[in-house]
Each structure stands twice: as structure tokens, then as C-alpha cells.
Design a protein around this motif. Structure first.
Motif, PDB file in Angstrom:
ATOM      1  N   GLY A 118      43.607  14.173  29.539  1.00 41.82           N
ATOM      2  CA  GLY A 118      43.844  14.899  30.784  1.00 41.82           C
ATOM      3  C   GLY A 118      43.149  14.326  32.003  1.00 41.82           C
ATOM      4  N   ASN A 119      42.374  13.272  31.824  1.00 43.34           N
ATOM      5  CA  ASN A 119      41.696  12.659  32.966  1.00 43.34           C
ATOM      6  C   ASN A 119      42.683  11.864  33.810  1.00 43.34           C
ATOM      7  OD1 ASN A 119      39.193  13.660  32.286  1.00 43.34           O
ATOM      8  ND2 ASN A 119      38.566  11.838  31.155  1.00 43.34           N
ATOM      9  N   LEU A 120      42.396  11.787  35.101  1.00 38.78           N
ATOM     10  CA  LEU A 120      43.182  10.971  36.023  1.00 38.78           C
ATOM     11  C   LEU A 120      42.626   9.553  35.976  1.00 38.78           C
ATOM     12  CD1 LEU A 120      45.343  10.801  38.286  1.00 38.78           C
ATOM     13  CD2 LEU A 120      43.517  11.362  39.904  1.00 38.78           C
ATOM     14  N   ILE A 121      43.507   8.580  35.751  1.00 36.96           N
ATOM     15  CA  ILE A 121      43.094   7.183  35.664  1.00 36.96           C
ATOM     16  C   ILE A 121      43.712   6.429  36.830  1.00 36.96           C
ATOM     17  CG2 ILE A 121      43.132   5.086  34.269  1.00 36.96           C
ATOM     18  CD1 ILE A 121      43.501   7.001  31.814  1.00 36.96           C
ATOM     19  N   LEU A 122      42.874   5.864  37.671  1.00 33.59           N
ATOM     20  CA  LEU A 122      43.337   5.060  38.798  1.00 33.59           C
ATOM     21  C   LEU A 122      43.060   3.600  38.498  1.00 33.59           C
ATOM     22  CD1 LEU A 122      42.720   7.945  40.060  1.00 33.59           C
ATOM     23  CD2 LEU A 122      42.510   6.740  42.195  1.00 33.59           C
ATOM     24  N   GLU A 123      44.109   2.807  38.552  1.00 31.38           N
ATOM     25  CA  GLU A 123      43.972   1.374  38.345  1.00 31.38           C
ATOM     26  C   GLU A 123      44.234   0.691  39.677  1.00 31.38           C
ATOM     27  OE1 GLU A 123      46.424  -2.069  36.066  1.00 31.38           O
ATOM     28  OE2 GLU A 123      46.332  -0.128  35.059  1.00 31.38           O
ATOM     29  N   CYS A 124      43.318  -0.149  40.078  1.00 32.69           N
ATOM     30  CA  CYS A 124      43.374  -0.773  41.405  1.00 32.69           C
ATOM     31  C   CYS A 124      43.394  -2.294  41.249  1.00 32.69           C
ATOM     32  CB  CYS A 124      42.129  -0.334  42.178  1.00 32.69           C
ATOM     33  SG  CYS A 124      41.980  -1.003  43.821  1.00 32.69           S
ATOM     34  N   GLN A 125      44.329  -2.935  41.943  1.00 37.39           N
ATOM     35  CA  GLN A 125      44.396  -4.391  41.968  1.00 37.39           C
ATOM     36  C   GLN A 125      43.863  -4.848  43.321  1.00 37.39           C
ATOM     37  OE1 GLN A 125      45.269  -6.288  39.262  1.00 37.39           O
ATOM     38  NE2 GLN A 125      44.519  -7.981  40.484  1.00 37.39           N
ATOM     39  N   VAL A 126      42.731  -5.522  43.318  1.00 40.44           N
ATOM     40  CA  VAL A 126      42.070  -5.948  44.548  1.00 40.44           C
ATOM     41  C   VAL A 126      42.569  -7.340  44.936  1.00 40.44           C
ATOM     42  CG1 VAL A 126      39.837  -6.490  45.598  1.00 40.44           C
ATOM     43  CG2 VAL A 126      40.050  -4.552  44.028  1.00 40.44           C
ATOM     44  N   SER A 127      42.784  -7.530  46.210  1.00 39.62           N
ATOM     45  CA  SER A 127      43.306  -8.792  46.740  1.00 39.62           C
ATOM     46  C   SER A 127      42.398  -9.969  46.387  1.00 39.62           C
ATOM     47  CB  SER A 127      43.435  -8.676  48.258  1.00 39.62           C
ATOM     48  OG  SER A 127      43.558  -9.947  48.841  1.00 39.62           O
ATOM     49  N   GLU A 128      43.000 -11.017  45.834  1.00 40.21           N
ATOM     50  CA  GLU A 128      42.238 -12.232  45.527  1.00 40.21           C
ATOM     51  C   GLU A 128      41.848 -12.960  46.814  1.00 40.21           C
ATOM     52  OE1 GLU A 128      43.707 -14.780  42.427  1.00 40.21           O
ATOM     53  OE2 GLU A 128      44.322 -13.052  41.222  1.00 40.21           O
ATOM     54  N   THR A 129      42.574 -12.707  47.886  1.00 37.91           N
ATOM     55  CA  THR A 129      42.214 -13.285  49.185  1.00 37.91           C
ATOM     56  C   THR A 129      40.871 -12.722  49.644  1.00 37.91           C
ATOM     57  OG1 THR A 129      44.557 -13.391  49.733  1.00 37.91           O
ATOM     58  CG2 THR A 129      43.011 -13.643  51.555  1.00 37.91           C
ATOM     59  N   ASP A 130      40.682 -11.393  49.439  1.00 38.47           N
ATOM     60  CA  ASP A 130      39.427 -10.741  49.818  1.00 38.47           C
ATOM     61  C   ASP A 130      38.280 -11.116  48.880  1.00 38.47           C
ATOM     62  OD1 ASP A 130      40.925  -9.532  51.776  1.00 38.47           O
ATOM     63  OD2 ASP A 130      40.920  -7.546  50.857  1.00 38.47           O
ATOM     64  N   PHE A 131      38.589 -11.258  47.584  1.00 38.48           N
ATOM     65  CA  PHE A 131      37.557 -11.560  46.576  1.00 38.48           C
ATOM     66  C   PHE A 131      38.040 -12.701  45.678  1.00 38.48           C
ATOM     67  CE2 PHE A 131      36.552  -7.310  47.976  1.00 38.48           C
ATOM     68  CZ  PHE A 131      35.173  -7.344  48.068  1.00 38.48           C
ATOM     69  N   PRO A 132      38.004 -13.944  46.195  1.00 39.64           N
ATOM     70  CA  PRO A 132      38.517 -15.079  45.411  1.00 39.64           C
ATOM     71  C   PRO A 132      37.733 -15.342  44.128  1.00 39.64           C
ATOM     72  CG  PRO A 132      37.474 -15.833  47.451  1.00 39.64           C
ATOM     73  CD  PRO A 132      37.519 -14.341  47.517  1.00 39.64           C
TER      74      PRO A 132
END
Length: 195
Positions: free
Chosen positions: A81-95
Motif C-alpha cells: 500500500g505504500n506509494l513508490i515514486l521512481e525518478c529519472q534524473v537528467s544525465e546532463t545535470d548529473f553526468p
């Protein structure tokens, strides 16, 4: 996207997250010490094997939640029942990635190398482990929240794709079975001491 101001967390949350950060901020360290945590407990939590955020990406829960506001997320509801947030961070911002991941599917290890996978206690449970010389980097991160009547309770966050909780015998049988199946097919990466 959910409003991060509706996410509640406490000192226990900050302590838990030490395992996913490379260091502890001085103000959080002082808060933990003043509330009865020992330097030994803090150091042990920091040294736990696991996925770790790079300090330039996040160094505490507040900075981490702000990152989740900056990038698109995929939201799902977990088996418990937990909410799971998956985030894809920009490789441009964090190469160089946002952190390292310490859990991978066993299929990512070649058939030949799988003979080096071994069982080891991790959070008091026998889990599969594999020694490596360098942790793989990732630009994906996961945030797990428990829905409340008016907001959310912070459960955990880590670099990498969503994972199931460690299978604990006291869990509901269906949850335990799903967690066990996940961890029977995933491996904790461990730094090879010989390198």
C-alpha cells in the motif's frame, strides 16, 4: 506530483537514511546525538552496505525531497500500500550519476560469475551477495511513502530502481512471499576487500 510539504519525517527517518548517504550533515549529527543516538550507532549506519546518494545530489531528507520536485516521477502503489515514486534524473545535470546502486538483478551477473554469489546476513536475513571492485552508478532514484489521512509518511529513499522490503518472518504471508521471491532473484553488491 505530490506536494513535498505534505511529507512527514522524523529523527528516526533521518537515522535510517544515513545508510543511503555518504556522510551526515553536522546539524543532523548534533540532533541525533542530542536525542540519544551514539557516535558508534551513527557510524555503523553510515557504513552499512547499500545504495548511496552522492553528496552533490542530496545529503539529507530535505535536499532529497527537493530533488524529487525537480524531475518527473513515475508513481505506483506497492504490494503493502505504500506509494513508490521512481525518478529519472537528467544525465546532463548529473553526468557522474546521482549515486551508486548496491542491489542488482542476478541476471545482470554473467552465468560464469554467478558461482561467486554467496549468502550473507544482511539486516539479520540471509541474502545473496556478490563482490565487486566498484559500485555501478545510476541516475534513477526511488522514494517510498506511506499514505496518511492528510499527507504522507517518509519510509525510505535510495538510488536505483524500486526494491521490495527485506523479507522478515513477522510479515503478512503474502508480503513475505513476494519479498522473498524478489530477494531470491536480486543480489547485494559488496566491495571486494582484495582490490
Amino acid at each position: 506530483m505530490i506536494d513535498i510539504s505534505t511529507i512527514q519525517f522524523n529523527l528516526q527517518s533521518e537515522f535510517h537514511m544515513l545508510r543511503h548517504f555518504n556522510n551526515v550533515k553536522p546539524d543532523i549529527y548534533e540532533m541525533l546525538i542530542s536525542h540519544g543516538f551514539t557516535q558508534k550507532q551513527i557510524n555503523e549506519e553510515l557504513l552499512l552496505v547499500g545504495s548511496k546518494f552522492n553528496s552533490d545530489f542530496a545529503s539529507d531528507i530535505n535536499s532529497l525531497l527537493q530533488r524529487f520536485e525537480q524531475y518527473p516521477t513515475n508513481e505506483t502503489i506497492g504490494i503493502n500500500g505504500n506509494l513508490i515514486l521512481e525518478c529519472q534524473v537528467s544525465e546532463t545535470d548529473f553526468p557522474n550519476g546521482i549515486g551508486t546502486k548496491a542491489v542488482i538483478p542476478i541476471q545482470e551477473i554473467s552465468e560464469e560469475e554467478r558461482r561467486f554469489v554467496y549468502l550473507k546476513k544482511n539486516r539479520d536475513v540471509d541474502l545473496l551477495h556478490y563482490n565487486i571492485s566498484i559500485f555501478p552508478i545510476t541516475n534513477t532514484c526511488t522514494l517510498i511513502l506511506k499514505p496518511l489521512k492528510n499527507g504522507y509518511l517518509f519510509i525510505s529513499s535510495f538510488p536505483g530502481f524500486p526494491a521490495m522490503p527485506i523479507p522478515l518472518i513477522e510479515m503478512d504471508l503474502a508480503l513475505y512471499s513476494n519479498c522473498k521471491q524478489f530477494w531470491d532473484n536480486h543480489v547485494f553488491l559488496n566491495m571486494d576487500k582484495n582490490d
